[in-house]
Design a protein around this motif. Structure first.
Motif, PDB file in Angstrom:
ATOM      1  N   LEU B 427       0.911  -1.244   0.300  1.00 12.68           N
ATOM      2  CA  LEU B 427      -0.377  -0.238   0.291  1.00 12.68           C
ATOM      3  C   LEU B 427       0.973   1.521   0.358  1.00 12.68           C
ATOM      4  O   LEU B 427       0.622   2.378  -0.198  1.00 12.68           O
ATOM      5  N   ALA B 428       1.908   0.663   0.143  1.00 12.93           N
ATOM      6  CA  ALA B 428       3.502   1.838   0.617  1.00 12.93           C
ATOM      7  C   ALA B 428       3.262   3.347  -0.438  1.00 12.93           C
ATOM      8  O   ALA B 428       3.729   4.179  -0.824  1.00 12.93           O
ATOM      9  N   LYS B 429       2.966   2.855  -1.463  1.00 16.64           N
ATOM     10  CA  LYS B 429       2.982   3.771  -3.329  1.00 16.64           C
ATOM     11  C   LYS B 429       1.474   3.647  -3.804  1.00 16.64           C
ATOM     12  O   LYS B 429       1.702   4.867  -4.813  1.00 16.64           O
ATOM     13  N   ALA B 430       0.113   3.779  -3.113  1.00 10.79           N
ATOM     14  CA  ALA B 430      -0.383   3.513  -3.744  1.00 10.79           C
ATOM     15  C   ALA B 430      -1.166   5.572  -4.085  1.00 10.79           C
ATOM     16  O   ALA B 430      -1.777   5.807  -4.507  1.00 10.79           O
ATOM     17  N   GLN B 444       3.829  12.747  -0.444  1.00 12.89           N
ATOM     18  CA  GLN B 444       3.825  11.687  -0.359  1.00 12.89           C
ATOM     19  C   GLN B 444       4.352  10.726   0.920  1.00 12.89           C
ATOM     20  O   GLN B 444       5.302  11.322   2.009  1.00 12.89           O
ATOM     21  N   GLY B 445       4.178   9.955   1.145  1.00  5.22           N
ATOM     22  CA  GLY B 445       4.210   8.934   2.930  1.00  5.22           C
ATOM     23  C   GLY B 445       3.166   9.940   3.767  1.00  5.22           C
ATOM     24  O   GLY B 445       2.078   8.528   3.728  1.00  5.22           O
ATOM     25  N   LEU B 446       2.917  10.983   3.645  1.00 12.30           N
ATOM     26  CA  LEU B 446       2.301  11.065   4.857  1.00 12.30           C
ATOM     27  C   LEU B 446       0.916  11.235   3.958  1.00 12.30           C
ATOM     28  O   LEU B 446      -0.085  10.853   5.514  1.00 12.30           O
ATOM     29  N   MET B 447       0.300  11.608   2.733  1.00  8.92           N
ATOM     30  CA  MET B 447      -0.907  11.222   2.363  1.00  8.92           C
ATOM     31  C   MET B 447      -1.526   9.684   2.933  1.00  8.92           C
ATOM     32  O   MET B 447      -2.590   9.357   2.788  1.00  8.92           O
ATOM     33  N   GLY B 448      -0.549   8.944   2.547  1.00 11.43           N
ATOM     34  CA  GLY B 448      -0.817   7.554   2.525  1.00 11.43           C
ATOM     35  C   GLY B 448      -1.034   6.886   4.036  1.00 11.43           C
ATOM     36  O   GLY B 448      -2.129   6.194   4.128  1.00 11.43           O
ATOM     37  N   HIS B 468       7.918   4.853   4.886  1.00  6.79           N
ATOM     38  CA  HIS B 468       8.639   4.456   4.279  1.00  6.79           C
ATOM     39  C   HIS B 468       9.865   5.148   4.122  1.00  6.79           C
ATOM     40  O   HIS B 468      10.813   4.441   2.965  1.00  6.79           O
ATOM     41  N   TYR B 469       9.825   6.230   3.758  1.00  4.67           N
ATOM     42  CA  TYR B 469      10.740   7.468   3.294  1.00  4.67           C
ATOM     43  C   TYR B 469      12.078   7.906   3.500  1.00  4.67           C
ATOM     44  O   TYR B 469      12.955   8.041   2.570  1.00  4.67           O
ATOM     45  N   VAL B 487       9.729  -2.167   5.291  1.00 10.10           N
ATOM     46  CA  VAL B 487       9.808  -1.559   4.181  1.00 10.10           C
ATOM     47  C   VAL B 487      10.437  -0.413   3.735  1.00 10.10           C
ATOM     48  O   VAL B 487      11.535  -0.472   2.691  1.00 10.10           O
ATOM     49  N   SER B 488      11.103   0.093   4.410  1.00 13.47           N
ATOM     50  CA  SER B 488      12.018   1.662   4.164  1.00 13.47           C
ATOM     51  C   SER B 488      13.131   1.127   3.518  1.00 13.47           C
ATOM     52  O   SER B 488      13.898   1.215   2.358  1.00 13.47           O
ATOM     53  N   LEU B 489      13.876  -0.578   3.978  1.00 15.51           N
ATOM     54  CA  LEU B 489      15.088  -0.927   4.216  1.00 15.51           C
ATOM     55  C   LEU B 489      14.946  -1.685   2.274  1.00 15.51           C
ATOM     56  O   LEU B 489      15.727  -1.146   1.492  1.00 15.51           O
ATOM     57  N   ALA B 490      13.443  -1.873   2.381  1.00 15.16           N
ATOM     58  CA  ALA B 490      13.089  -2.905   0.994  1.00 15.16           C
ATOM     59  C   ALA B 490      12.855  -1.553   0.040  1.00 15.16           C
ATOM     60  O   ALA B 490      13.548  -1.884  -0.779  1.00 15.16           O
ATOM     61  N   ASP B 491      12.785  -0.530   0.156  1.00 15.16           N
ATOM     62  CA  ASP B 491      12.032  -0.225  -0.842  1.00 15.16           C
ATOM     63  C   ASP B 491      13.623   0.242  -1.422  1.00 15.16           C
ATOM     64  O   ASP B 491      14.092   0.868  -2.418  1.00 15.16           O
ATOM     65  N   LYS B 492      14.616   0.459  -0.437  1.00 13.12           N
ATOM     66  CA  LYS B 492      16.318   1.676  -1.087  1.00 13.12           C
ATOM     67  C   LYS B 492      16.329   0.535  -1.787  1.00 13.12           C
ATOM     68  O   LYS B 492      17.671   0.481  -2.623  1.00 13.12           O
ATOM     69  N   LEU B 493      16.769  -1.167  -1.140  1.00 14.14           N
ATOM     70  CA  LEU B 493      17.306  -1.989  -1.651  1.00 14.14           C
ATOM     71  C   LEU B 493      17.625  -2.641  -3.242  1.00 14.14           C
ATOM     72  O   LEU B 493      18.277  -2.389  -3.543  1.00 14.14           O
ATOM     73  N   ASP B 494      16.020  -2.378  -3.092  1.00 10.40           N
ATOM     74  CA  ASP B 494      15.242  -2.603  -4.830  1.00 10.40           C
ATOM     75  C   ASP B 494      15.421  -1.683  -5.422  1.00 10.40           C
ATOM     76  O   ASP B 494      16.265  -2.232  -6.446  1.00 10.40           O
TER      77      ASP B 494
END
Lengths: 293, 801
Positions: B427-430, B444-448, B468-469, B487-494
């Motif tokens: 849901l993080a990027k929705a 972004q993020g805050l509204m999510g 997560h940013y 989530v934050s780690l996964a996002d950045k590693l990806d």
């Protein structure tokens, strides 16, 4: 002249008449709207093409603007898919352009002793016209009422000389002067006709057509044909018809955007295509007039 | 002559953008100083001012004339051949008679008389104006018929140039200098004549212009604060807004207005952003710290009605903006985030890396993996991180648990965390496709987070979506909530792995995907939370996911090709075409995989090096001695950043002690002797934990067999201190190795410290370079053992001192 301190503020049409009179007195040719759909007054050949080359050119006109994606079915008090800009183009830019502009505000009833007028940095760029300029958005009590630009390039050509462009947002200005919160409540004239009487149904139907009905296959086809016709006209060394076809392609692209059938990736390609057409028309116009880049 | 005067320059133009004014003042001072320095002039003090309509400079106590100078150029000897003399005369433009001879050498001496400073200024003003480095500049007016016409930030309209009380006459682009300027645009549009630098500020003040930007800023700050206080509120301070409003006004008049309290249903961040970014208003809080329905705008006039109409106009503009924002917010709330997330497949993340929906899928899997592998554990994460690279001397053992993947958790708890991480990631990027983030991307993020809370997601998931940013910038807080961290780690590693896989690593100053920041954020997340992650394994995992996207896209392209090629075909040839296309796809897939494997190795290496480099930079900036960082990094092969920094930290404490300093001295002596003898260095592998018995080179093997134990294989009786060193090494090596195995680097250092006295004694009484080749080589091997033992902890040769 009517008394501008009269209790009744100017109607929408009276404001336009007042601006016509003001700029007419200052040597502008008062033109009529161009009879094609376009997204901004700048697209009018009286600005885009006439800004090119060394000739002196002073003109003012109202231009209806079509922005299909801004349609709100008549439900938003501030946003319209069809609205008016008042456009002034002065080439070369006169040394007292700011004072001339402030004079036009006074002419339509803005008292600078009561209202806070500000020139806030806003550089203008039109990727579809290959044009850019420096200037401001003019604020009146925090509301942007005019775009004020010194064109530096048009169609990819350096301006020689530079033209000054004033673009008034007429509905906003009128809402401000009439102290009205909803655009449809504006007095169109002093005989009881409101802006809503004139345009509300138009906004509803056009929003529906722009967003839901317009035939996208036909629009894609039209885009291609306009582009092709532009190119044929260029081959025939007819820059003005070529430019008209570029405007047509640009508006067709805006409609396709509103229909949501242009992906993010394709978007840039379409804008690039329109820019190439517009620039080619400008180049042909320069050449036809024998002006060097 | 001999007196001093002040110089005043005012360059008046149409409105200068607020953001450019501070730099313009600096540039004006700098360029003038440089022009004057060329003439040998210096001002006692320089003052600069900027308003929207003027840029001004005052140079105090400038001498009225420059010094006369005598320039001397040395030429050939008087006895030199005629060609040399001719060359010198040509160069200087003088005749032989004009040269001066001194001690047999010819000199050209030119006397330069002093010049009137006014003349110097008359040259300097146009030079400075023409060279002025505005970030954006323009041409205007009749002169712009030529593209060579003067460029300025906006049309230049007037120049005051007064040296003392005299006008310095210059004409630039049709503008003649003088002593006149204009006052405030509306309060005092007429001309004012300035007498000298001394009355400039006060004369303008009388005409409603506060020239000093700092004075305007202070006025705005103080008045806005006071207005809020009068209304029983507290102003939300914002120095950026203070400066911007000071740059938009010559006579700032802060005014407080109210907006409809109903708008407070919109998140406060949205209101604040709308007010600040679009309208340049301050906002206020009430006594309880909640956002109040008030704003402070800064007008540029003292209106006849005290500002009532101005406030009313601004209120309406803000209301229109807030009703737009509320419309977006209410509309967004009606659509569940799952539904929004589906639209992410329309947004291209990168043409080679699929859509944002593809990225979301990868991040969800990687976030789950990070939990399942025990890298991220259920809360609370132990707050024993290394504190952002601060090497503390008050150390605790790094890790109480010696095994890398302990599993003290009930499976259920871990599964719950994994599920939360996966859900949050999905849901993080929705919110990227919501109306509000479309309007304000910085939300972004805050509204999510708001939308997730509204649809009843649990708090951990909501927080993870919101945060997560993070961490974004240097000063940004590092998340500690385990779901957020995963989530934050996964996002950045990806992101890092994906761009390295397609060979888009940053080069030089170009880092379009902000990969340096992403790598730094990964380090900060790992270190601040004390997370144990072997980066290589995470990178391999992420790579597998990225590869799936790439091959899926290949499949999709083929499908599209297929349906295009086969449309209108009867079913039999359609089937045959399909078989054909898919066999070619299979082929292409396997060959491209081979190719991928061949290129992946180096890119993985490059990515791990990239992490190491970023960490080094970060540690250096945090003040850790760079030689200690180098000493540990030189071991190579370490991809667990927490362990790596623990070594640095232990090393830093150790070298500060006497034992450390002396061991270092002993080590250097040993290493120098070995170097002189070209004795090979056994490669040390920090990550691999080479134990003493696992010799890495033939020399080491030899050393091991010959020196293990007191009598083992030695053909002579060792001297007392030699035997003592052997015994000390026999004890220290396993002790250090075991400590390292436990990740107890303090312990390892302590074990090494036990070598200090035996090494000192050995060097005092034992001759390494013995005439007996057997003894000599045995002792060299012993020194090599010392070096190897020390290298288990760090490459001491990199340590300075």
């Amino acid at each position: 002249m009517t008394d501008i301190s009269a209790p009744r503020p100017l109607s929408f049409q009276a404001m336009i008449l007042r601006l016509h009179q003001y700029w007419s007195e200052r040597g502008c040719a008062i033109l009529q709207p161009y009879d094609m759909e376009m997204g901004a007054g700048t697209f009018h050949p009286a600005t885009t093409l006439r800004a090119l080359g060394p000739d002196t050119w002073n003109a003012a006109y109202v231009q209806p603007c079509r922005r299909p994606t801004d349609g709100r079915y008549g439900e938003n008090p501030n946003r319209l898919q069809h609205y008016y800009q008042y456009q002034v183009i002065l080439k070369p830019s006169p040394p007292d352009l700011q004072e001339l502009y402030l004079g036009s505000l006074a002419a339509i009833g803005v008292d600078t002793g009561l209202h806070d007028i500000r020139f806030v940095e806003d550089d203008w760029e039109s990727p579809t016209l290959g044009a850019w300029g420096l200037g401001w958005e003019v604020w009146c009590d925090g509301m942007e009422v005019t775009q004020f630009t010194y064109f530096q390039q048009m169609g990819g050509f350096d301006m020689k000389p530079v033209a000054g462009e004033l673009t008034y947002g007429l509905e906003r200005l009128a809402m401000y002067i009439q102290n009205v919160d909803n655009v449809y409540d504006l007095a169109f004239n002093d005989a009881g006709v409101s802006y809503g009487d004139v345009f509300l149904e138009n906004e509803r139907q056009m929003s529906t057509w722009n967003f839901e009905v317009a035939d996208t296959d036909a629009l894609f086809d039209l885009f291609k044909k306009s582009a092709a016709e532009c190119e044929r006209s260029l081959v025939a060394k007819l820059p003005i018809p070529a430019y008209e076809q570029a405007i047509k392609a640009s508006h067709t692209f805006n409609l396709l955007q509103a229909r949501g059938v242009i992906s993010v990736a394709e978007r840039q390609a379409y804008i690039g295509r329109v820019r190439d057409l517009a620039k080619a028309a400008c180049a042909a116009y320069m050449e036809k007039n024998g002006w060097a880049a | 002559m001999g007196g001093v005067s002040d110089f005043l320059l005012e360059l008046r133009s149409e409105e200068i953008p607020a953001r450019m004014q501070a730099k313009a003042r600096e540039d004006l001072a700098r360029l003038f100083a440089a022009e004057l320095a060329k003439a040998g002039l210096t001002a006692a003090a320089t003052v600069t001012y900027a308003t929207p309509r003027r840029l001004a400079l005052i140079l105090r106590d400038l001498p009225d004339a420059t010094q006369a100078v005598s320039e001397e150029v040395k030429g050939p000897r008087a006895s030199a051949p005629p060609q040399a003399l001719e060359g010198f005369l040509r160069k200087t433009g003088l005749t032989r008679e004009q040269l001066t001879e001194r001690d047999g050498v010819l000199y050209a001496i030119t006397e330069k008389p002093g010049r009137a400073t006014a003349d110097v200024l008359a040259e300097a003003i146009p030079a400075v104006i023409r060279a002025f480095p505005w970030p954006k500049s323009m041409r205007w007016g009749d002169a712009s018929l030529s593209t060579e016409s003067l460029r300025w930030v906006r049309p230049l309209q007037g120049i005051i140039a007064l040296f003392g009380e005299q006008v310095v006459p210059v004409t630039i682009a049709g503008v003649e200098s003088g002593a006149a300027t204009l006052g405030h645009r509306f309060h005092h549009p007429g001309a004012i004549t300035i007498g000298s630098a001394a009355d400039y500020v006060e004369k303008l003040r009388a005409c409603h212009v506060i020239v000093d930007q700092d004075e305007r800023a202070a006025l705005i700050r103080d008045r806005a604060t006071a207005l809020a206080a009068e209304a029983g509120l507290v102003l939300v301070e914002d120095e950026g807004l203070v400066a911007e409003n000071a740059g938009l006004t010559e006579w700032p008049v802060p005014l407080l207005g109210r907006f409809d309290a109903d708008f407070l249903s919109v998140p406060p961040e949205v209101i604040q952003l709308t007010a600040r970014v679009n309208q340049k208003y301050f906002v206020c809080r009430d006594g309880t710290g909640k956002l109040a329905n008030a704003f402070v705008c800064t007008a540029n006039i003292d209106a006849h009605d005290g500002g009532a109409k101005i406030v009313e106009g601004n209120r309406k503009v803000l209301a229109a903006r807030l009703s737009d924002a509320r419309f977006f917010y209410d509309t967004d709330l009606k659509v569940p985030l799952e539904e929004q997330a589906k639209k992410l497949d329309r947004i291209v993340f990168h043409e080679k890396l699929g859509t944002v929906a593809d990225k979301v899928e990868r991040v969800a899997k990687l976030a789950r993996w990070l939990v399942e592998e025990g890298v991220v554990k259920p809360s609370p994460l132990r707050g024993e991180g290394l504190g952002e690279g601060q090497v503390s001397h008050r150390d605790r053992p790094l890790c109480e648990t010696p095994t890398p993947h302990p599993d003290p958790l009930p499976g259920g708890e871990r599964e719950q965390l994994a599920a939360q991480a996966e859900r949050a990631a999905r849901l993080a990027k929705a919110d990227l496709v919501t109306g509000m983030v479309g309007e304000f991307p910085e939300l972004q993020g805050l509204m999510g987070g708001y939308y997730a809370a509204a649809q009843g997601e649990d708090e951990a998931v909501t927080n993870a979506i919101r945060d997560h940013y993070k961490p974004v910038g240097q000063g940004d807080e590092v998340p500690t909530d385990p779901v957020t961290v995963a989530v934050s780690l996964a996002d950045k590693l990806d992101t890092l792995v994906a761009f390295f896989v397609i060979d888009h690593a940053p080069t030089g100053s170009k880092d379009p995907y902000a990969l340096r920041r992403a790598a730094l954020s990964v380090s900060r997340l790992l270190l601040a939370n004390g997370l144990r992650l072997e980066l290589a394994s995470a990178v391999v995992e992420a790579w597998g996911l990225v590869r799936d996207t790439i091959t899926t896209r290949l499949h999709e392209e083929k499908f599209a090709e297929f349906s295009k090629a086969s449309s209108g075909l009867p079913s039999e040839p359609r089937g045959r075409l399909m078989t054909h296309i898919f066999s070619s796809l299979q082929h292409r897939r396997s060959s491209s995989s081979d190719e991928e494997f061949a290129t992946f190795g180096p890119r993985l290496r490059a990515l791990l090096d990239f992490f190491a480099d970023r960490l080094k930079v970060q540690q250096r900036e945090a003040g850790v001695r760079h030689d200690l960082i180098d000493a540990v990094f030189a071991l190579g092969g370490e991809d667990d950043l927490v362990r790596l920094l623990a070594r640095v930290r232990a090393l830093q404490s150790f070298v500060g002690t006497d034992d450390g300093a002396n061991l270092l001295a002993g080590y250097k002596r040993a290493a120098n002797i070995l170097k002189k003898e070209n004795f090979p260095v056994a490669p040390a592998q920090a990550g691999a934990h080479v134990s003493v018995d696992q010799a890495a080179s033939p020399e080491e093997a030899d050393m091991g067999s010959r020196l293990r134990g007191n009598d083992g294989g030695l053909s002579y009786t060792p001297e007392k201190d030699e035997a003592a060193l052997i015994a000390a090494l026999d004890a220290a090596e396993p002790a250090a190795a075991q400590a390292i195995e436990r990740e107890d680097f303090e312990g390892a250092m302590a074990a090494l410290a036990s070598l200090r006295a035996p090494i000192d004694a050995f060097f005092d009484s034992v001759t390494v370079n013995d005439s007996d080749p057997e003894k000599r080589s045995t002792r060299l091997i012993l020194l090599a053992r010392v070096r190897a033992a020390v290298h288990k902890v760090a490459d001491f040769s990199r340590i300075e001192g």
